[in-house]
Design a protein around this motif. Structure first.
Motif, PDB file in Angstrom:
ATOM      1  N   LYS A 155      12.613  46.333   3.479  1.00 58.34           N
ATOM      2  CA  LYS A 155      13.524  45.506   2.694  1.00 58.34           C
ATOM      3  C   LYS A 155      14.232  44.459   3.540  1.00 58.34           C
ATOM      4  N   ALA A 156      14.622  44.809   4.758  1.00 59.11           N
ATOM      5  CA  ALA A 156      15.319  43.849   5.613  1.00 59.11           C
ATOM      6  C   ALA A 156      14.433  42.644   5.902  1.00 59.11           C
ATOM      7  N   ARG A 157      13.205  42.905   6.317  1.00 62.58           N
ATOM      8  CA  ARG A 157      12.290  41.810   6.592  1.00 62.58           C
ATOM      9  C   ARG A 157      11.919  41.078   5.303  1.00 62.58           C
ATOM     10  N   GLY A 158      11.781  41.820   4.212  1.00 64.16           N
ATOM     11  CA  GLY A 158      11.448  41.207   2.939  1.00 64.16           C
ATOM     12  C   GLY A 158      12.517  40.247   2.457  1.00 64.16           C
ATOM     13  N   PHE A 159      13.800  40.619   2.612  1.00 69.14           N
ATOM     14  CA  PHE A 159      14.878  39.713   2.231  1.00 69.14           C
ATOM     15  C   PHE A 159      14.843  38.441   3.081  1.00 69.14           C
ATOM     16  N   GLU A 160      14.599  38.581   4.374  1.00 69.19           N
ATOM     17  CA  GLU A 160      14.539  37.404   5.239  1.00 69.19           C
ATOM     18  C   GLU A 160      13.416  36.470   4.804  1.00 69.19           C
ATOM     19  N   TYR A 161      12.230  37.012   4.567  1.00 71.68           N
ATOM     20  CA  TYR A 161      11.095  36.178   4.172  1.00 71.68           C
ATOM     21  C   TYR A 161      11.333  35.537   2.803  1.00 71.68           C
ATOM     22  N   THR A 162      11.913  36.315   1.874  1.00 69.66           N
ATOM     23  CA  THR A 162      12.169  35.791   0.537  1.00 69.66           C
ATOM     24  C   THR A 162      13.194  34.666   0.581  1.00 69.66           C
ATOM     25  N   MET A 163      14.290  34.879   1.345  1.00 73.92           N
ATOM     26  CA  MET A 163      15.317  33.845   1.419  1.00 73.92           C
ATOM     27  C   MET A 163      14.815  32.625   2.189  1.00 73.92           C
ATOM     28  N   VAL A 209      14.312  39.680 -12.369  1.00 70.75           N
ATOM     29  CA  VAL A 209      13.080  40.407 -12.684  1.00 70.75           C
ATOM     30  C   VAL A 209      12.154  40.518 -11.474  1.00 70.75           C
ATOM     31  N   LEU A 210      12.088  39.488 -10.650  1.00 66.91           N
ATOM     32  CA  LEU A 210      11.049  39.423  -9.624  1.00 66.91           C
ATOM     33  C   LEU A 210      11.538  39.545  -8.192  1.00 66.91           C
ATOM     34  N   LEU A 211      12.852  39.432  -7.935  1.00 72.51           N
ATOM     35  CA  LEU A 211      13.290  39.376  -6.540  1.00 72.51           C
ATOM     36  C   LEU A 211      12.975  40.651  -5.767  1.00 72.51           C
ATOM     37  N   LEU A 212      13.357  41.810  -6.283  1.00 70.03           N
ATOM     38  CA  LEU A 212      13.104  43.043  -5.543  1.00 70.03           C
ATOM     39  C   LEU A 212      11.614  43.303  -5.323  1.00 70.03           C
ATOM     40  N   PRO A 213      10.765  43.136  -6.344  1.00 71.00           N
ATOM     41  CA  PRO A 213       9.330  43.253  -6.060  1.00 71.00           C
ATOM     42  C   PRO A 213       8.853  42.252  -5.010  1.00 71.00           C
ATOM     43  N   LEU A 214       9.379  41.032  -5.038  1.00 74.58           N
ATOM     44  CA  LEU A 214       8.994  40.025  -4.055  1.00 74.58           C
ATOM     45  C   LEU A 214       9.445  40.434  -2.661  1.00 74.58           C
ATOM     46  N   VAL A 215      10.646  41.001  -2.564  1.00 73.88           N
ATOM     47  CA  VAL A 215      11.142  41.503  -1.274  1.00 73.88           C
ATOM     48  C   VAL A 215      10.222  42.577  -0.721  1.00 73.88           C
ATOM     49  N   LEU A 216       9.801  43.488  -1.564  1.00 73.85           N
ATOM     50  CA  LEU A 216       8.939  44.586  -1.115  1.00 73.85           C
ATOM     51  C   LEU A 216       7.547  44.089  -0.748  1.00 73.85           C
ATOM     52  N   TYR A 263      21.602  46.046   5.082  1.00 75.46           N
ATOM     53  CA  TYR A 263      22.237  45.768   6.373  1.00 75.46           C
ATOM     54  C   TYR A 263      23.097  46.927   6.844  1.00 75.46           C
ATOM     55  N   ARG A 264      23.372  47.878   5.973  1.00 73.26           N
ATOM     56  CA  ARG A 264      24.101  49.111   6.291  1.00 73.26           C
ATOM     57  C   ARG A 264      25.529  48.841   6.749  1.00 73.26           C
ATOM     58  N   ILE A 265      26.210  47.944   6.050  1.00 76.57           N
ATOM     59  CA  ILE A 265      27.643  47.755   6.258  1.00 76.57           C
ATOM     60  C   ILE A 265      28.375  48.751   5.370  1.00 76.57           C
ATOM     61  N   PRO A 266      29.445  49.396   5.840  1.00 78.77           N
ATOM     62  CA  PRO A 266      30.189  50.317   4.968  1.00 78.77           C
ATOM     63  C   PRO A 266      30.627  49.629   3.681  1.00 78.77           C
ATOM     64  N   ALA A 267      30.580  50.374   2.603  1.00 82.69           N
ATOM     65  CA  ALA A 267      30.864  49.783   1.289  1.00 82.69           C
ATOM     66  C   ALA A 267      32.244  49.142   1.233  1.00 82.69           C
ATOM     67  N   ALA A 268      33.240  49.801   1.833  1.00 78.43           N
ATOM     68  CA  ALA A 268      34.596  49.247   1.811  1.00 78.43           C
ATOM     69  C   ALA A 268      34.651  47.910   2.544  1.00 78.43           C
ATOM     70  N   PHE A 284      21.266  36.348   4.875  1.00 80.93           N
ATOM     71  CA  PHE A 284      20.415  37.485   4.526  1.00 80.93           C
ATOM     72  C   PHE A 284      19.517  37.907   5.682  1.00 80.93           C
ATOM     73  N   THR A 285      19.921  37.606   6.908  1.00 85.68           N
ATOM     74  CA  THR A 285      19.261  38.159   8.083  1.00 85.68           C
ATOM     75  C   THR A 285      20.068  39.351   8.579  1.00 85.68           C
ATOM     76  N   THR A 286      19.460  40.188   9.428  1.00 84.42           N
ATOM     77  CA  THR A 286      20.074  41.469   9.775  1.00 84.42           C
ATOM     78  C   THR A 286      20.096  41.714  11.281  1.00 84.42           C
ATOM     79  N   PRO A 287      20.833  40.902  12.057  1.00 82.40           N
ATOM     80  CA  PRO A 287      20.927  41.164  13.494  1.00 82.40           C
ATOM     81  C   PRO A 287      21.644  42.487  13.768  1.00 82.40           C
TER      82      PRO A 287
END
Length: 494
Positions: A181-189, A167-174, A42-47, A101-104
């Protein structure tokens, strides 16, 4: 009170456990990937991301949890005290999990505000769902042996969720996002939200509260809090919960550094290839591509790839340990089995202090043994907290199940917060440089000590605390017997 202390059916145990599988698909994602999602997707600053996570964590621990605990103990419906909360929160939980986990595209300030709002609402609904769910285990049956069995079913479900996420979330997101990744997180969630909602409804419809208050029984909030502070087993369990989750957060946060900076990359790559992981991924990708899907995006660098393999092995061994938990607890009592298994798992952690960087096989063996022994203790923690609620009723002639569980969830969140903060603090104390490809020997030594000695200290303190926990096997049976007679007498005179 009235109480049916008969054996719970397998159907009810599975139905109950599905609620924890549903909740942990979201909870494990939050613990493991929320910071990564905010900063790298989502590119929010780390702080800003850190402030959101910290503020909402405090709200969850010290505002939402006690409030829901008080409300749940005072809920009265035809479905019981705690089951209705699972029904009421099933759909909102799914909707808010997806929303978080959506990214407006809202600009930096808008993104931070959106993250704060959605995570706050998700945390509120999570507590409103999970606290009554946890308390429900204390009123499904008054039989302590059945609680051991119920907890074993429950935590097998938790381990399945943990395996899926780690083990499987990041591969599932991709895969679902086809590399986005943004769309993958939305579909996965969205997938998790649908599965979770269905599982929560199954939990509601397949369970029944049997330990129910007699008309007129009740207490004030002040009395509930007074009972808590006078309850020594509760005080022990609160401190024990904090210590256990300090270690879980500390080792969980530090393992990635241990694999990246301490273990030898060549030895890790050789190990992953030797156990057949690369060949398995190649075969899986041929099948996926043959069906017109994106390939399974397995991490290519040796530390990340090996850590995924280790995580899978550790979770599977934890499931194995959980399968032994009930039988051991039925024979020797929860307290003694918990302390023994925690001690053995601690020895496995201390072994890391002696392994050279190329001893990958020994590291894997210790990791799996640690998972097995810790797995034995995992369901017992929550079963012991249910026993503390019985102990409070036995001593005070009043039952306040949810507020006891709410205090433990406060301890859980406190432990996770302390452990997570210690990861950054220890790295900083040893001079960690996030921009450096290679860390100094002092940093590497600090990482090695953390996953071994420092992680062992809270566990050892927890084991010492158990000597102050007076609910042993014989006391369990005495409490169960006395409460059964008391509830039967109350029911016959009602």
């Amino acid at each position: 009170m009235t109480d049916a202390t008969g054996k719970l059916s397998v159907r009810e145990k599975i139905g109950y456990s599905l609620g924890d599988l549903a909740a942990n698909l979201i909870f494990q994602t939050l613990v493991t990937f929320l910071a990564f999602f905010y900063t790298d997707v989502y590119r929010i600053p780390a702080a800003s991301a850190a402030k959101v996570i910290f503020v909402v964590g405090l709200l969850g621990a010290f505002v939402f949890t006690p409030v829901i605990g008080v409300l749940a103990d005072r809920t009265s419906t035809r479905w019981g005290k705690f089951r209705p909360w699972i029904l009421w929160t099933a759909i909102p939980f799914g909707v808010l999990s997806l929303s978080a986990f959506t990214t407006p595209d809202l600009g930096q300030a808008g993104k931070t505000a959106y993250a704060l709002a959605t995570y706050t609402l998700l945390m509120l609904v999570y507590v409103a769902n999970n606290l009554p769910y946890s308390a429900l285990s204390g009123v499904l049956t008054g039989n302590m042996d059945q609680r051991n069995s119920l907890s074993s079913y429950r935590f097998v479900a938790v381990m399945i969720a943990q395996f899926i996420i780690q083990v499987l979330l990041l591969p599932l997101v991709l895969i679902l996002g086809n590399g986005d990744k943004a769309r993958g997180f939305e579909y996965t969630m969205a997938l998790f939200a649908v599965i979770g909602t269905v599982f929560f409804l199954i939990t509601f419809f397949t369970t029944r509260e049997r330990v129910v208050p007699v008309s007129g029984e009740g207490s004030s909030i002040r009395q509930d809090l007074t009972d808590l502070m006078r309850n020594r087993p509760w005080r022990v369990m609160l401190l024990l919960t904090i210590l256990v989750f300090v270690t879980l957060a500390l080792k969980g946060g530090m393992y990635v550094y241990y694999f990246k900076y301490y273990l030898d990359p060549g030895a890790l790559a050789h190990f992953v290839d030797a156990v057949g992981v690369n060949r398995a991924i190649e075969g899986l990708n041929r099948g996926l591509i043959g069906m017109g899907l994106a390939g399974f995006h397995w991490p290519q660098d040796a530390p990340t790839s090996a850590f995924s393999v280790f995580s899978a092995g550790g979770v599977l061994c934890m499931i194995g340990g959980i399968c032994f938990s009930r039988r051991l607890a039925d024979r020797y009592g929860k307290r003694d089995v918990f302390g023994g298994s925690l001690f053995l798992s601690t020895l496995c952690l201390l072994a890391y202090a002696f392994y050279p960087p190329d001893a990958v096989g020994l590291v894997m063996l210790s990791y799996m043994l640690h998972g097995f022994f810790y797995g034995i203790s995992t369901p017992l923690l929550w079963a012991m907290i249910a026993d503390v609620a019985d102990y409070s009723e036995w001593r005070n002639h009043r039952r306040a199940t949810a507020i006891i569980f709410s205090a433990m969830l406060c301890g859980l969140k406190t432990g996770l917060s302390i452990g997570g903060a210690l990861v950054a603090a220890i790295l900083a104390a040893y001079g960690y440089d996030g921009d450096a490809a290679v860390q100094s020997p002092s940093v590497v030594q600090g990482i090695r000590l953390t996953v071994s000695v420092y992680c062992a200290i809270p566990f050892l303190l927890g084991i010492a605390l158990l000597f102050r926990y007076e609910i042993n096997k014989s006391t369990e049976k005495r409490i169960e017997h006395d409460l059964e007679l008391r509830r039967a007498s109350a029911a016959s005179s009602a």
